[in-house]
Design a protein around this motif. Structure first.
Motif, short mmCIF file in Angstrom:
data_model
loop_
_atom_site.label_atom_id
_atom_site.label_comp_id
_atom_site.label_asym_id
_atom_site.label_seq_id
_atom_site.Cartn_x
_atom_site.Cartn_y
_atom_site.Cartn_z
N GLY A 28 39.58 20.74 5.89
CA GLY A 28 38.33 20.08 6.24
C GLY A 28 38.01 18.95 5.26
O GLY A 28 38.71 18.73 4.27
N PHE A 29 36.92 18.25 5.52
CA PHE A 29 36.55 17.08 4.72
C PHE A 29 36.36 17.41 3.25
O PHE A 29 36.86 16.69 2.38
N ASP A 30 35.63 18.47 2.94
CA ASP A 30 35.34 18.78 1.54
C ASP A 30 36.62 19.03 0.73
O ASP A 30 36.76 18.53 -0.39
N GLU A 31 37.53 19.76 1.32
CA GLU A 31 38.80 20.03 0.63
C GLU A 31 39.64 18.75 0.53
O GLU A 31 40.27 18.48 -0.49
N ALA A 32 39.65 17.97 1.60
CA ALA A 32 40.40 16.70 1.59
C ALA A 32 39.84 15.77 0.52
O ALA A 32 40.60 15.09 -0.18
N GLU A 33 38.53 15.76 0.36
CA GLU A 33 37.90 14.94 -0.67
C GLU A 33 38.31 15.42 -2.06
O GLU A 33 38.66 14.62 -2.93
N ARG A 34 38.29 16.71 -2.26
CA ARG A 34 38.65 17.28 -3.56
C ARG A 34 40.09 16.94 -3.96
O ARG A 34 40.37 16.62 -5.10
N PHE A 35 41.00 16.98 -2.98
CA PHE A 35 42.41 16.72 -3.27
C PHE A 35 42.82 15.26 -3.06
O PHE A 35 43.94 14.88 -3.36
N GLY A 36 41.92 14.44 -2.51
CA GLY A 36 42.23 13.03 -2.29
C GLY A 36 43.36 12.81 -1.31
O GLY A 36 44.23 11.96 -1.54
N THR A 37 43.35 13.56 -0.20
CA THR A 37 44.44 13.46 0.77
C THR A 37 44.48 12.09 1.43
O THR A 37 43.50 11.34 1.40
N VAL A 38 45.60 11.79 2.03
CA VAL A 38 45.74 10.51 2.73
C VAL A 38 44.71 10.40 3.86
O VAL A 38 44.17 9.32 4.09
N HIS A 39 44.42 11.50 4.53
CA HIS A 39 43.43 11.48 5.61
C HIS A 39 42.05 11.12 5.06
O HIS A 39 41.31 10.34 5.66
N TYR A 40 41.71 11.68 3.92
CA TYR A 40 40.44 11.38 3.27
C TYR A 40 40.38 9.91 2.87
O TYR A 40 39.39 9.22 3.13
N ARG A 41 41.43 9.42 2.25
CA ARG A 41 41.45 8.01 1.82
C ARG A 41 41.36 7.07 3.00
O ARG A 41 40.69 6.03 2.93
N GLN A 42 41.97 7.42 4.12
CA GLN A 42 41.87 6.59 5.32
C GLN A 42 40.43 6.59 5.85
O GLN A 42 39.92 5.55 6.26
N ALA A 43 39.78 7.73 5.85
CA ALA A 43 38.40 7.82 6.33
C ALA A 43 37.46 7.01 5.43
O ALA A 43 36.56 6.32 5.92
N VAL A 44 37.67 7.07 4.12
CA VAL A 44 36.85 6.29 3.20
C VAL A 44 37.07 4.80 3.41
O VAL A 44 36.12 4.01 3.45
N GLY A 45 38.32 4.40 3.58
CA GLY A 45 38.62 3.00 3.85
C GLY A 45 37.96 2.52 5.13
O GLY A 45 37.41 1.41 5.18
N ALA A 46 37.99 3.35 6.15
CA ALA A 46 37.34 2.99 7.42
C ALA A 46 35.83 2.88 7.24
O ALA A 46 35.19 1.98 7.79
N ALA A 47 35.24 3.77 6.44
CA ALA A 47 33.80 3.72 6.19
C ALA A 47 33.44 2.44 5.43
O ALA A 47 32.42 1.81 5.72
N GLN A 48 34.27 2.06 4.47
CA GLN A 48 34.01 0.82 3.73
C GLN A 48 34.11 -0.40 4.65
O GLN A 48 33.29 -1.31 4.56
N GLN A 49 35.10 -0.40 5.52
CA GLN A 49 35.25 -1.50 6.47
C GLN A 49 34.06 -1.54 7.43
O GLN A 49 33.53 -2.62 7.73
N ALA A 50 33.63 -0.38 7.91
CA ALA A 50 32.49 -0.33 8.82
C ALA A 50 31.22 -0.84 8.14
O ALA A 50 30.42 -1.55 8.75
N ARG A 51 31.04 -0.50 6.88
CA ARG A 51 29.86 -0.96 6.16
C ARG A 51 29.85 -2.49 6.10
O ARG A 51 28.80 -3.12 6.28
N CYS A 52 31.00 -3.10 5.89
CA CYS A 52 31.08 -4.56 5.83
C CYS A 52 30.74 -5.18 7.18
O CYS A 52 30.03 -6.18 7.27
N VAL A 53 31.24 -4.58 8.23
CA VAL A 53 31.00 -5.11 9.57
C VAL A 53 29.54 -4.95 9.99
O VAL A 53 28.97 -5.82 10.63
#
Length: 67
Positions: A28-53
């Motif tokens: 899940g998200f909390d565990e992915a955040e803790r371990f910095g998984t690729v899925h987590y990093r992709q979601a964060v990148g998408a959130a940063q891009q969305a914020r800019c848009v």
């Protein structure tokens, strides 16, 4: 990313929508955040891009760095 609650909430929403179950990612998200998984990093990148848009014209955006 705990200091930017809005970005974290957006990343969680993107993560949960893109990776809805065990067939997409084993944690899940909390565990992915803790371990910095690729899925987590992709979601964060998408959130940063969305914020800019979604930012209002002329609004200054702060860049969050995720480790």
């Amino acid at each position: 990313m705990q200091h930017d609650l809005q970005l974290r909430a957006a990343a969680r929403a993107i993560y949960d929508e893109c990776y809805p179950g065990d067939e997409w990612t084993p944690v899940g998200f909390d565990e992915a955040e803790r371990f910095g998984t690729v899925h987590y990093r992709q979601a964060v990148g998408a959130a940063q891009q969305a914020r800019c848009v979604l930012a209002s014209p002329g609004e200054q955006l702060l860049l969050s760095v995720v480790l």
